[in-house]
Design a protein around this motif. Structure first.
Motif, PDB file in Angstrom:
ATOM      1  N   LEU A  18       1.052  -1.476   0.005  1.00 36.35           N
ATOM      2  CA  LEU A  18      -0.019  -0.245   0.067  1.00 36.35           C
ATOM      3  C   LEU A  18       0.531   1.200  -0.300  1.00 36.35           C
ATOM      4  CD1 LEU A  18      -2.701  -0.969   2.884  1.00 36.35           C
ATOM      5  CD2 LEU A  18      -3.229  -1.059   0.149  1.00 36.35           C
ATOM      6  N   ARG A  22      -0.198   1.188   8.699  1.00 34.79           N
ATOM      7  CA  ARG A  22      -1.366   1.202   8.525  1.00 34.79           C
ATOM      8  C   ARG A  22      -1.367   0.045  10.230  1.00 34.79           C
ATOM      9  NH1 ARG A  22      -4.133   3.227   5.923  1.00 34.79           N
ATOM     10  NH2 ARG A  22      -5.781   2.331   6.204  1.00 34.79           N
ATOM     11  N   ALA A  85      -8.924  -0.635   7.746  1.00 36.38           N
ATOM     12  CA  ALA A  85      -9.653  -0.142   6.320  1.00 36.38           C
ATOM     13  C   ALA A  85     -10.828   0.795   5.583  1.00 36.38           C
ATOM     14  CB  ALA A  85      -9.770  -1.230   5.579  1.00 36.38           C
ATOM     15  N   TYR A  96     -12.136  -3.485   1.714  1.00 35.87           N
ATOM     16  CA  TYR A  96     -11.166  -4.359   2.046  1.00 35.87           C
ATOM     17  C   TYR A  96     -10.725  -5.564   0.993  1.00 35.87           C
ATOM     18  CZ  TYR A  96     -12.142  -4.277   7.158  1.00 35.87           C
ATOM     19  OH  TYR A  96     -12.282  -3.252   8.449  1.00 35.87           O
ATOM     20  N   TRP A 102      -5.959   1.096  -4.647  1.00 39.77           N
ATOM     21  CA  TRP A 102      -5.685   0.541  -2.820  1.00 39.77           C
ATOM     22  C   TRP A 102      -6.033  -1.194  -3.024  1.00 39.77           C
ATOM     23  CZ3 TRP A 102      -4.999   2.177   1.686  1.00 39.77           C
ATOM     24  CH2 TRP A 102      -5.274   1.215   2.590  1.00 39.77           C
ATOM     25  N   TYR A 104      -5.592  -3.624  -0.915  1.00 39.74           N
ATOM     26  CA  TYR A 104      -5.359  -3.735  -0.019  1.00 39.74           C
ATOM     27  C   TYR A 104      -5.476  -5.636   0.784  1.00 39.74           C
ATOM     28  CZ  TYR A 104      -6.904  -4.210   5.891  1.00 39.74           C
ATOM     29  OH  TYR A 104      -7.285  -3.621   6.859  1.00 39.74           O
TER      30      TYR A 104
END
Length: 273
Positions: A18, A22, A85, A96, A102, A104
């Motif tokens: 990413l 996080r 998230a 997600y 992104w 994720y």
């Protein structure tokens, strides 16, 4: 001797996938620091849209609920991890799944999960990992358990976004951050996944324990009913509860008292005593 209750830890992990830090929150059970040779089952608990990793602790009182259930013998000691998230609509990324800009889901399975399970004493025994979530996180928990078969022994979906509905911030357009998230949810529809599943996949889904919990006044109730119908049509066992309530923290707080004992029962008992 173990402490009387578990502890909450907030931390941060840098993701190469990413390209950003996080945040995540971890609940460690009462005996974790005293019983230093013991390994624990783990629950990944996902939040909803516009929230973050702290919401389960601050708004649903995760620590107090879990401590109480463990003390009463209603659930086993477990590690609970709540990743982040979410954030402000169209300012921060929400979602997600992988989408343009992104990735994720790639982050979660290739970076985050291995990092967590090497940092903490997590049992590697079969049947010691589960996933749960609310709203956006409930749909993601369901989809993760569907598409990463063999990774999770149980899934608890609370007020879950099982397929797309109009979302806050979606009027900004399909290329906005919410628009991209909406597309990813539609592409990962939990309902269509079951409807289109092969017999081999259906058989694998029967080896996961499922629970669907949704309020009778929740705006996502119809999507949950569609998911339940799809599961029943394929003869995939699941537990269902439609309780009085709305899409609210009051509902999700009370849901933890159902969720955590269910997840505890999902874990194989070989290393949870």
């Amino acid at each position: 001797m173990p402490s009387k209750g578990g502890i909450i830890q907030d931390s941060v992990f840098y993701s190469k996938v990413l390209g950003s830090n996080r945040n995540f929150t971890v609940y460690l059970p009462p005996s974790y620091h005293a019983d230093t040779h013991r390994e624990y089952p783990i629950l990944y608990l996902l939040h909803g849209m516009l929230d973050d990793n702290r919401c389960w602790t601050e708004r649903a009182h995760l620590q107090a609920v879990t401590d109480s259930l463990i003390a009463q013998g209603k659930c086993c000691e477990m590690i609970i991890v709540t990743p982040c998230a979410g954030g402000k609509a169209n300012v921060d990324w929400n979602g997600y799944f992988d989408m343009p800009g992104w990735a994720y889901e790639t982050f979660f399975f290739q970076e985050f999960l291995p990092f967590i399970e090497s940092l903490y004493r997590v049992s590697q025994a079969k049947g010691q990992r589960a996933v749960a979530g609310l709203s956006m996180g409930g749909g993601a928990a369901t989809s993760y358990a569907q598409r990463h078969l063999g990774m999770f022994c149980g899934c608890y979906a609370m007020s879950a976004l099982m397929d797309i509905v109009p979302l806050p911030g979606s009027k900004a357009g399909k290329n906005s951050k919410v628009g991209l998230m909406s597309t990813s949810v539609a592409e990962k529809s939990c309902i269509k996944f079951v409807q289109k599943a092969s017999e081999t996949t259906v058989d694998s889904l029967r080896h996961v324990k499922w629970y669907v919990d949704c309020g009778d006044k929740d705006f996502l109730l119809q999507r949950n009913r569609e998911f339940i119908a799809a599961m029943k049509a394929k003869k995939i066992p699941l537990e269902v509860q439609i309780r009085k309530g709305t899409h609210s923290w009051q509902y999700w707080h009370s849901g933890l008292y159902i969720c955590l004992p269910f997840i505890s029962d999902c874990f194989s008992k070989e290393t949870t005593l």
